[in-house]
Design a protein around this motif. Structure first.
Motif, PDB file in Angstrom:
ATOM      1  N   LEU A 119      -3.951   5.033  -3.507  1.00 32.65           N
ATOM      2  CA  LEU A 119      -3.436   6.527  -3.236  1.00 32.65           C
ATOM      3  C   LEU A 119      -3.818   6.784  -4.009  1.00 32.65           C
ATOM      4  CD1 LEU A 119       0.061   4.882  -1.166  1.00 32.65           C
ATOM      5  CD2 LEU A 119      -1.889   5.909  -0.326  1.00 32.65           C
ATOM      6  N   ASN A 120      -5.511   8.562  -4.494  1.00 38.59           N
ATOM      7  CA  ASN A 120      -4.156   8.951  -4.537  1.00 38.59           C
ATOM      8  C   ASN A 120      -3.451   9.882  -5.146  1.00 38.59           C
ATOM      9  OD1 ASN A 120      -7.589   9.104  -5.579  1.00 38.59           O
ATOM     10  ND2 ASN A 120      -8.122  10.019  -4.143  1.00 38.59           N
ATOM     11  N   PRO A 121      -3.347  10.858  -6.601  1.00 38.07           N
ATOM     12  CA  PRO A 121      -2.011  11.113  -6.210  1.00 38.07           C
ATOM     13  C   PRO A 121      -0.982  12.068  -5.539  1.00 38.07           C
ATOM     14  CG  PRO A 121      -3.473  11.370  -8.396  1.00 38.07           C
ATOM     15  CD  PRO A 121      -3.894  11.105  -7.602  1.00 38.07           C
ATOM     16  N   GLY A 122      -2.059  12.826  -4.645  1.00 41.93           N
ATOM     17  CA  GLY A 122      -1.607  14.073  -3.550  1.00 41.93           C
ATOM     18  C   GLY A 122      -1.626  13.333  -2.685  1.00 41.93           C
ATOM     19  N   THR A 123      -1.760  12.142  -2.088  1.00 40.31           N
ATOM     20  CA  THR A 123      -1.384  10.942  -0.985  1.00 40.31           C
ATOM     21  C   THR A 123      -0.077  11.060  -0.889  1.00 40.31           C
ATOM     22  OG1 THR A 123      -3.744  10.922  -0.702  1.00 40.31           O
ATOM     23  CG2 THR A 123      -2.733   9.275   0.518  1.00 40.31           C
ATOM     24  N   PRO A 124       0.624  11.068   0.368  1.00 41.42           N
ATOM     25  CA  PRO A 124       2.210  10.154  -0.146  1.00 41.42           C
ATOM     26  C   PRO A 124       1.831   8.946   0.164  1.00 41.42           C
ATOM     27  CG  PRO A 124       1.549  10.893   2.205  1.00 41.42           C
ATOM     28  CD  PRO A 124       0.489  11.829   1.301  1.00 41.42           C
ATOM     29  N   ALA A 125       2.910   8.190  -0.163  1.00 39.99           N
ATOM     30  CA  ALA A 125       3.460   6.735   0.603  1.00 39.99           C
ATOM     31  C   ALA A 125       3.409   6.338   1.432  1.00 39.99           C
ATOM     32  CB  ALA A 125       5.052   6.264  -0.207  1.00 39.99           C
ATOM     33  N   GLU A 126       3.978   6.960   2.493  1.00 39.09           N
ATOM     34  CA  GLU A 126       3.566   6.898   3.923  1.00 39.09           C
ATOM     35  C   GLU A 126       2.135   6.653   4.653  1.00 39.09           C
ATOM     36  OE1 GLU A 126       7.608   8.732   2.860  1.00 39.09           O
ATOM     37  OE2 GLU A 126       5.124   9.268   2.219  1.00 39.09           O
ATOM     38  N   ALA A 127       1.230   7.074   3.713  1.00 38.07           N
ATOM     39  CA  ALA A 127      -0.293   6.874   4.329  1.00 38.07           C
ATOM     40  C   ALA A 127      -0.552   5.440   4.455  1.00 38.07           C
ATOM     41  CB  ALA A 127      -0.827   7.959   3.663  1.00 38.07           C
ATOM     42  N   VAL A 128       0.246   4.089   3.901  1.00 40.81           N
ATOM     43  CA  VAL A 128      -0.441   2.869   3.935  1.00 40.81           C
ATOM     44  C   VAL A 128       0.618   2.236   4.951  1.00 40.81           C
ATOM     45  CG1 VAL A 128      -1.584   2.881   1.591  1.00 40.81           C
ATOM     46  CG2 VAL A 128       0.950   2.546   1.985  1.00 40.81           C
ATOM     47  N   GLU A 129       1.500   3.368   5.348  1.00 42.81           N
ATOM     48  CA  GLU A 129       2.998   2.601   6.268  1.00 42.81           C
ATOM     49  C   GLU A 129       3.016   1.850   7.189  1.00 42.81           C
ATOM     50  OE1 GLU A 129       7.342   3.699   8.124  1.00 42.81           O
ATOM     51  OE2 GLU A 129       5.933   5.520   7.305  1.00 42.81           O
ATOM     52  N   HIS A 130       1.586   2.359   7.871  1.00 44.69           N
ATOM     53  CA  HIS A 130       1.393   0.967   9.090  1.00 44.69           C
ATOM     54  C   HIS A 130      -0.001   0.288   8.771  1.00 44.69           C
ATOM     55  CE1 HIS A 130       4.191   3.345  11.268  1.00 44.69           C
ATOM     56  NE2 HIS A 130       3.191   4.696  10.705  1.00 44.69           N
ATOM     57  N   LEU A 131      -0.315   0.383   7.377  1.00 43.78           N
ATOM     58  CA  LEU A 131      -1.251  -1.172   6.871  1.00 43.78           C
ATOM     59  C   LEU A 131      -0.939  -1.996   6.232  1.00 43.78           C
ATOM     60  CD1 LEU A 131      -3.198   2.202   5.884  1.00 43.78           C
ATOM     61  CD2 LEU A 131      -3.725   1.167   7.513  1.00 43.78           C
ATOM     62  N   LEU A 132       0.308  -2.157   6.061  1.00 44.64           N
ATOM     63  CA  LEU A 132       1.180  -3.129   4.904  1.00 44.64           C
ATOM     64  C   LEU A 132       0.580  -4.632   5.055  1.00 44.64           C
ATOM     65  CD1 LEU A 132       4.526  -1.288   4.164  1.00 44.64           C
ATOM     66  CD2 LEU A 132       2.633  -1.508   2.445  1.00 44.64           C
ATOM     67  N   ASP A 133       0.721  -4.667   6.808  1.00 49.83           N
ATOM     68  CA  ASP A 133       0.533  -6.162   7.617  1.00 49.83           C
ATOM     69  C   ASP A 133      -1.039  -6.531   6.887  1.00 49.83           C
ATOM     70  OD1 ASP A 133       2.926  -6.569   7.919  1.00 49.83           O
ATOM     71  OD2 ASP A 133       3.289  -5.638  10.151  1.00 49.83           O
ATOM     72  N   LEU A 134      -1.896  -5.661   6.569  1.00 54.15           N
ATOM     73  CA  LEU A 134      -3.260  -5.818   6.224  1.00 54.15           C
ATOM     74  C   LEU A 134      -3.335  -6.072   4.992  1.00 54.15           C
ATOM     75  CD1 LEU A 134      -5.587  -3.926   9.064  1.00 54.15           C
ATOM     76  CD2 LEU A 134      -5.510  -6.643   8.326  1.00 54.15           C
ATOM     77  N   THR A 135      -2.694  -6.078   4.514  1.00 51.94           N
ATOM     78  CA  THR A 135      -2.644  -5.191   2.626  1.00 51.94           C
ATOM     79  C   THR A 135      -1.915  -6.108   1.193  1.00 51.94           C
ATOM     80  OG1 THR A 135      -2.905  -2.281   3.235  1.00 51.94           O
ATOM     81  CG2 THR A 135      -1.804  -3.411   1.011  1.00 51.94           C
ATOM     82  N   ASP A 136      -2.582  -6.575   0.401  1.00 52.96           N
ATOM     83  CA  ASP A 136      -1.966  -7.180  -0.852  1.00 52.96           C
ATOM     84  C   ASP A 136      -1.794  -6.553  -1.596  1.00 52.96           C
ATOM     85  OD1 ASP A 136      -2.904 -10.352   0.591  1.00 52.96           O
ATOM     86  OD2 ASP A 136      -4.665  -8.788   1.113  1.00 52.96           O
ATOM     87  N   LEU A 137      -2.671  -5.650  -1.546  1.00 52.60           N
ATOM     88  CA  LEU A 137      -2.142  -4.775  -2.946  1.00 52.60           C
ATOM     89  C   LEU A 137      -2.284  -3.285  -2.791  1.00 52.60           C
ATOM     90  CD1 LEU A 137      -3.791  -5.318  -5.795  1.00 52.60           C
ATOM     91  CD2 LEU A 137      -4.240  -2.925  -4.945  1.00 52.60           C
ATOM     92  N   VAL A 138      -1.192  -2.160  -3.494  1.00 50.00           N
ATOM     93  CA  VAL A 138      -1.550  -0.680  -2.870  1.00 50.00           C
ATOM     94  C   VAL A 138      -1.260  -0.552  -4.627  1.00 50.00           C
ATOM     95  CG1 VAL A 138      -0.180   0.798  -2.262  1.00 50.00           C
ATOM     96  CG2 VAL A 138       0.452  -0.820  -1.198  1.00 50.00           C
ATOM     97  N   CYS A 139      -2.544   0.317  -4.695  1.00 55.42           N
ATOM     98  CA  CYS A 139      -2.222   0.578  -5.822  1.00 55.42           C
ATOM     99  C   CYS A 139      -2.227   2.285  -5.845  1.00 55.42           C
ATOM    100  CB  CYS A 139      -4.210   0.767  -5.830  1.00 55.42           C
ATOM    101  SG  CYS A 139      -5.132   1.437  -7.820  1.00 55.42           S
ATOM    102  N   VAL A 140      -1.537   2.528  -7.145  1.00 57.71           N
ATOM    103  CA  VAL A 140      -1.308   4.235  -6.998  1.00 57.71           C
ATOM    104  C   VAL A 140      -1.924   4.633  -7.764  1.00 57.71           C
ATOM    105  CG1 VAL A 140       1.070   5.693  -7.649  1.00 57.71           C
ATOM    106  CG2 VAL A 140       1.281   3.080  -5.948  1.00 57.71           C
ATOM    107  N   MET A 141      -2.995   6.094  -7.539  1.00 57.53           N
ATOM    108  CA  MET A 141      -3.324   6.791  -8.803  1.00 57.53           C
ATOM    109  C   MET A 141      -2.339   7.235  -9.142  1.00 57.53           C
ATOM    110  SD  MET A 141      -6.280   5.481  -8.414  1.00 57.53           S
ATOM    111  CE  MET A 141      -6.750   5.990 -10.101  1.00 57.53           C
TER     112      MET A 141
END
Length: 228
Positions: A119-141
């Motif tokens: 997620l770039n600085p301008g992108t909210p956390a909610e952008a990954v809300e519906h992806l979490l079950d496919l995700t092993d890592l969330v990278c916060v820029m």
């Protein structure tokens, strides 16, 4: 890769000596790096060009820990298999890099890698809300991607929100940009466990004098753990 939430330091080879990648990786791992972070940039999605799958394949034999490949490229999907074949353990794609991030994460897992989403600085956390079950890592820029050595942008509220959204899922929260002993405690306290450090990890050392790498890593780790 067994999952745990302990603090992991992931030096970015973007800050290493490009003419000496193999020896740099050997040195920084010997000095305590937990993962090796590989920043791939295409001059299109970000205003800089770094390296591609061939370089990743060349350095893979030197990486004894985790090869954490961060794709700052668009499009992503045509290159997933090449980076998987180059030996990536984790492939992270940006939510902003294309219209079908869900499909991208599916493709990364299908290629046999752990799937990360950035997620770039301008992108909210909610952008990954519906992806979490496919995700092993969330990278916060915590910088705008493209260049090393930038000033840290405070994203602790976003990290807290992500940590809450993740709950008990086995998903790492990674911080990329401006991590040093001053900023590490802020993000660790908010819930991050993987800290990417470029200049802050490699500063002052070299292949012939690697001890500063260890000092740098220990300082970041101690600062982060002290906040827990």
């Amino acid at each position: 890769m067994t999952f745990d939430r302990s603090i992991k330091i992931a030096p970015s080879i973007l800050a290493a000596d490009f003419a000496n990648f193999g020896a740099e990786i050997d040195a920084i791992e010997a000095q305590g790096a937990d993962w090796i972070h590989v920043d791939v940039m295409d001059g299109h999605f970000v205003p800089n060009i770094s390296f591609g799958p061939t370089t990743c394949a060349a350095i893979r034999p030197h990486i004894k820990t985790v090869m954490d490949v961060h794709l700052m490229i668009a499009p992503v999907d045509p290159y997933i298999d090449a980076f998987a074949q180059a030996g990536a353990d984790i492939i992270t794609a940006h939510v902003e890099a294309g219209p079908h991030i869900h499909r991208t994460l599916q493709a990364i897992r299908a290629a046999g890698c752990k799937a990360g989403v950035a997620l770039n600085p301008g992108t909210p956390a909610e952008a990954v809300e519906h992806l979490l079950d496919l995700t092993d890592l969330v990278c916060v820029m915590t910088v705008n991607p493209g260049f090393g050595g930038q000033k840290f942008i405070d994203m602790t509220n976003k990290v807290r929100k992500l940590r809450s959204m993740i709950g008990d899922r086995e998903i790492h929260i990674e911080i990329d940009g401006g991590v040093d002993p001053t900023t590490a405690p802020l993000v660790a306290a908010a819930g991050a466990d993987v800290l990417v450090a470029g200049s802050a990890a490699f500063r002052g050392g070299s292949v012939s004098n690697p001890a500063p790498y260890g000092d740098n890593i220990r300082a970041i780790r101690a600062a982060a753990e002290g906040a827990l």
